[in-house]
Design a protein around this motif. Structure first.
Motif, short mmCIF file in Angstrom:
data_model
loop_
_atom_site.label_atom_id
_atom_site.label_comp_id
_atom_site.label_asym_id
_atom_site.label_seq_id
_atom_site.Cartn_x
_atom_site.Cartn_y
_atom_site.Cartn_z
N LEU A 17 0.83 -1.19 0.00
CA LEU A 17 0.00 0.00 0.00
C LEU A 17 0.88 1.25 0.00
CD1 LEU A 17 -2.93 0.96 0.12
CD2 LEU A 17 -2.72 1.02 2.60
N GLY A 18 0.62 2.14 -0.93
CA GLY A 18 1.40 3.37 -1.03
C GLY A 18 2.45 3.35 -2.13
N ASP A 19 2.80 2.15 -2.63
CA ASP A 19 3.75 2.07 -3.75
C ASP A 19 3.16 2.74 -4.98
OD1 ASP A 19 5.70 0.67 -2.40
OD2 ASP A 19 5.27 -1.27 -3.33
N GLU A 20 3.96 3.52 -5.67
CA GLU A 20 3.54 4.07 -6.96
C GLU A 20 4.10 3.14 -8.03
OE1 GLU A 20 4.00 8.08 -9.66
OE2 GLU A 20 4.28 8.22 -7.49
N LEU A 21 3.21 2.62 -8.87
CA LEU A 21 3.61 1.66 -9.89
C LEU A 21 3.56 2.29 -11.27
CD1 LEU A 21 1.69 -1.49 -8.60
CD2 LEU A 21 4.02 -0.77 -8.06
N VAL A 22 4.48 1.86 -12.13
CA VAL A 22 4.56 2.34 -13.50
C VAL A 22 4.52 1.12 -14.42
CG1 VAL A 22 5.97 3.57 -15.19
CG2 VAL A 22 5.95 4.33 -12.80
N THR A 44 8.53 3.05 -8.69
CA THR A 44 9.22 4.23 -9.21
C THR A 44 10.73 4.17 -8.97
OG1 THR A 44 8.64 5.41 -7.17
CG2 THR A 44 7.23 5.77 -9.09
N ASP A 45 11.18 3.29 -8.06
CA ASP A 45 12.63 3.15 -7.84
C ASP A 45 13.26 2.14 -8.81
OD1 ASP A 45 11.73 0.74 -6.83
OD2 ASP A 45 12.47 1.07 -4.79
#
Length: 61
Positions: A17-22, A44-45
């Motif tokens: 929860l909270g991870d930004e995915l691309v 994002t990393d």
């Protein structure tokens, strides 16, 4: 018009929860009315979360 013919997802790592995915998609090729597509999902990393390969089929006109 194209429809999904098949697809496979391989989950490599969990997202939290909270991870930004691309998601980045690439058309690998089209052969007549068939297509193959690869999608890589990363945080994002840059850490890869999942890989998807899908196949499409174009409707006859």
């Amino acid at each position: 018009m194209s429809v999904a013919r098949s697809g496979q997802v391989t989950f490599l790592r969990p997202a939290v929860l909270g991870d930004e995915l691309v998601a980045r998609a690439t058309e690998r090729g089209r052969f007549g009315r068939n297509g193959i597509y690869d999608v890589t999902v990363t945080r994002t990393d840059g850490v890869v979360i999942a890989e998807f390969r899908g196949q499409s089929r174009q409707a006859q006109s």
